[in-house]
Design an enzyme around this catalytic site. Structure first.
Site, PDB file in Angstrom:
ATOM      1  N   ARG A   1    -163.298 -57.317 -33.151  1.00  0.00           N
ATOM      2  CA  ARG A   1    -162.082 -56.498 -33.143  1.00  0.00           C
ATOM      3  C   ARG A   1    -162.343 -55.163 -33.850  1.00  0.00           C
ATOM      4  O   ARG A   1    -161.804 -54.131 -33.480  1.00  0.00           O
ATOM      5  CB  ARG A   1    -160.961 -57.269 -33.826  1.00  0.00           C
ATOM      6  CG  ARG A   1    -159.671 -56.524 -33.806  1.00  0.00           C
ATOM      7  CD  ARG A   1    -158.507 -57.405 -34.040  1.00  0.00           C
ATOM      8  NE  ARG A   1    -158.115 -58.080 -32.818  1.00  0.00           N
ATOM      9  CZ  ARG A   1    -156.913 -58.590 -32.613  1.00  0.00           C
ATOM     10  NH1 ARG A   1    -156.011 -58.516 -33.539  1.00  0.00           N
ATOM     11  NH2 ARG A   1    -156.613 -59.186 -31.481  1.00  0.00           N
TER      12      ARG A   1
ATOM     13  N   LEU B   1    -153.831 -52.482 -37.415  1.00  0.00           N
ATOM     14  CA  LEU B   1    -154.902 -51.484 -37.472  1.00  0.00           C
ATOM     15  C   LEU B   1    -155.708 -51.666 -38.751  1.00  0.00           C
ATOM     16  O   LEU B   1    -155.154 -51.793 -39.851  1.00  0.00           O
ATOM     17  CB  LEU B   1    -154.331 -50.076 -37.372  1.00  0.00           C
ATOM     18  CG  LEU B   1    -153.809 -49.702 -35.980  1.00  0.00           C
ATOM     19  CD1 LEU B   1    -153.091 -48.356 -36.025  1.00  0.00           C
ATOM     20  CD2 LEU B   1    -154.924 -49.689 -34.940  1.00  0.00           C
TER      21      LEU B   1
ATOM     22  N   GLY C   1    -144.297 -52.299 -22.332  1.00  0.00           N
ATOM     23  CA  GLY C   1    -144.264 -50.839 -22.424  1.00  0.00           C
ATOM     24  C   GLY C   1    -142.895 -50.201 -22.231  1.00  0.00           C
ATOM     25  O   GLY C   1    -142.806 -49.019 -21.884  1.00  0.00           O
TER      26      GLY C   1
ATOM     27  N   HIS D   1    -140.368 -51.723 -35.071  1.00  0.00           N
ATOM     28  CA  HIS D   1    -140.345 -53.166 -35.292  1.00  0.00           C
ATOM     29  C   HIS D   1    -138.922 -53.687 -35.079  1.00  0.00           C
ATOM     30  O   HIS D   1    -137.956 -53.068 -35.546  1.00  0.00           O
ATOM     31  CB  HIS D   1    -140.802 -53.470 -36.731  1.00  0.00           C
ATOM     32  CG  HIS D   1    -140.764 -54.924 -37.033  1.00  0.00           C
ATOM     33  ND1 HIS D   1    -141.715 -55.805 -36.554  1.00  0.00           N
ATOM     34  CD2 HIS D   1    -139.868 -55.680 -37.725  1.00  0.00           C
ATOM     35  CE1 HIS D   1    -141.408 -57.027 -36.945  1.00  0.00           C
ATOM     36  NE2 HIS D   1    -140.300 -56.987 -37.653  1.00  0.00           N
TER      37      HIS D   1
ATOM     38  N   ASN E   1    -144.654 -46.891 -36.166  1.00  0.00           N
ATOM     39  CA  ASN E   1    -144.448 -48.139 -35.408  1.00  0.00           C
ATOM     40  C   ASN E   1    -142.958 -48.415 -35.284  1.00  0.00           C
ATOM     41  O   ASN E   1    -142.159 -47.948 -36.108  1.00  0.00           O
ATOM     42  CB  ASN E   1    -145.114 -49.305 -36.155  1.00  0.00           C
ATOM     43  CG  ASN E   1    -144.998 -50.628 -35.412  1.00  0.00           C
ATOM     44  OD1 ASN E   1    -145.139 -50.678 -34.181  1.00  0.00           O
ATOM     45  ND2 ASN E   1    -144.753 -51.710 -36.131  1.00  0.00           N
TER      46      ASN E   1
ATOM     47  N   MET F   1    -150.221 -55.046 -30.200  1.00  0.00           N
ATOM     48  CA  MET F   1    -150.251 -56.326 -30.907  1.00  0.00           C
ATOM     49  C   MET F   1    -151.493 -56.505 -31.783  1.00  0.00           C
ATOM     50  O   MET F   1    -152.089 -57.580 -31.821  1.00  0.00           O
ATOM     51  CB  MET F   1    -150.141 -57.478 -29.895  1.00  0.00           C
ATOM     52  CG  MET F   1    -148.836 -57.470 -29.126  1.00  0.00           C
ATOM     53  SD  MET F   1    -147.384 -57.523 -30.188  1.00  0.00           S
ATOM     54  CE  MET F   1    -147.463 -59.224 -30.724  1.00  0.00           C
TER      55      MET F   1
ATOM     56  N   GLU G   1    -133.678 -49.743 -29.750  1.00  0.00           N
ATOM     57  CA  GLU G   1    -135.058 -49.260 -29.960  1.00  0.00           C
ATOM     58  C   GLU G   1    -135.316 -48.046 -29.075  1.00  0.00           C
ATOM     59  O   GLU G   1    -135.919 -47.052 -29.502  1.00  0.00           O
ATOM     60  CB  GLU G   1    -136.076 -50.355 -29.599  1.00  0.00           C
ATOM     61  CG  GLU G   1    -136.110 -51.526 -30.552  1.00  0.00           C
ATOM     62  CD  GLU G   1    -137.224 -52.516 -30.224  1.00  0.00           C
ATOM     63  OE1 GLU G   1    -138.301 -52.087 -29.805  1.00  0.00           O
ATOM     64  OE2 GLU G   1    -136.995 -53.724 -30.399  1.00  0.00           O
TER      65      GLU G   1
HETATM   66  C1  GRF Z   1    -140.577 -54.189 -29.136  1.00  0.00           C
HETATM   67  O1  GRF Z   1    -139.559 -55.102 -29.458  1.00  0.00           O
HETATM   68  C2  GRF Z   1    -141.092 -53.512 -30.377  1.00  0.00           C
HETATM   69  O2  GRF Z   1    -140.124 -53.354 -31.367  1.00  0.00           O
HETATM   70  C3  GRF Z   1    -142.146 -54.476 -30.852  1.00  0.00           C
HETATM   71  O3  GRF Z   1    -142.739 -54.978 -29.691  1.00  0.00           O
HETATM   72  C4  GRF Z   1    -141.820 -54.879 -28.600  1.00  0.00           C
HETATM   73  C5  GRF Z   1    -142.503 -54.086 -27.542  1.00  0.00           C
HETATM   74  O4  GRF Z   1    -141.746 -54.021 -26.359  1.00  0.00           O
HETATM   75  N1  GRF Z   1    -143.072 -53.838 -31.751  1.00  0.00           N
HETATM   76  P1  GRF Z   1    -142.177 -52.993 -25.242  1.00  0.00           P
HETATM   77  O5  GRF Z   1    -143.624 -53.322 -24.861  1.00  0.00           O
HETATM   78  O6  GRF Z   1    -142.053 -51.612 -25.781  1.00  0.00           O
HETATM   79  O7  GRF Z   1    -141.249 -53.257 -24.095  1.00  0.00           O
END
Ligand code: GRF
Length: 218
Positions: free
Chosen positions: A64, A92, A15, A108, A106, A89, A173
């Site tokens: 699911r 959808l 998170g 990535h 999202n 993870m 990110e």
């Molecule tokens: C991040 O690297 C994001 O880009 C990917 O999953 C990871 C999540 O990390 N989708 P966090 O749970 O936000 O620390």
């Protein structure tokens, strides 16, 4: 801080992106965190900061699909303006995307369309690329395939490992994702008929922060 634009954040683990979205919220409110894992560490941060949490563990549902139907029902009741996946993870189900009626976004850890899916840092190193980064994109029915909103690039340095690359990517990110969502809440980044549009202001800000805009100029 605006109360008008509300965001639901979906997580499955650590998170750290949720935390960055929470700390850097200026034009949106996070109205809840959804997790498909009861023990996701990110839930502790949410609880400590008074963000409502909703947990939908897989073992409480027959499939699911049923799990996602419950998440959908919850999301529709919360009625957010946007859903942000942040380390969620699950793919959808199209049923979810059709029914939700709002954009889902999202982040990535790669410069899409390169390296969709898992283990992107390892795959960048194996491919010998000298550039890596992260992408915020709208979610469609594919895996990491929806329209790109914006990207942040980093250099791959000699001696980089999967861990060092993941750490530096995560730092960008945490800058890119809140900026994008604040910009969507400010209506300077928009999304129509699967196309992303940037106003001049959004475009100038993106260049100022060294982000790569994915949309066309409005
Ligand atoms: C991040 O690297 C994001 O880009 C990917 O999953 C990871 C999540 O990390 N989708 P966090 O749970 O936000 O620390």
């Amino acid at each position: 801080m605006s109360d008008d634009f509300t965001l639901l954040v979906f997580i499955s683990g650590r998170g750290s992106n949720f935390k960055a979205l929470f700390e850097r919220r200026e034009h949106y409110t996070i109205s809840g965190v959804v997790s498909d894992k009861a023990d996701a560490p990110g839930l502790d941060y949410a609880r400590e900061h008074g963000v409502p949490v909703a947990v939908f563990p897989r073992d409480e549902f027959n499939s699911r699909r049923e799990q996602q139907q419950a998440i959908l029902a919850f999301s529709l009741i919360r009625n957010p303006d946007l859903i942000a996946l942040a380390g969620f993870m699950q793919i959808l189900h199209p049923e979810f995307l059709d029914a939700i009626g709002i954009p889902v976004i999202n982040i990535h850890p790669s410069l899409l369309p390169e390296f969709p899916g898992l283990n992107s840092h390892q795959r960048v190193l194996e491919a010998g690329h000298n550039r890596h980064g992260c992408t915020v994109h709208f979610v469609d029915r594919g895996v990491d395939s929806g329209p790109v909103v914006a990207q942040a690039a980093i250099e791959v340095l000699p001696g980089d490992t999967e861990t060092s690359l993941a750490e530096r990517t995560l730092k960008v990110e945490h800058q890119l994702y809140p900026w994008v969502i604040n910009a969507i809440a400010r209506n300077i980044i928009t999304f129509h008929n699967s196309h992303v549009f940037f106003t001049r202001e959004a475009s100038e800000e993106a260049y100022q922060y060294n982000f790569i805009p994915g949309g066309s100029l409005q």
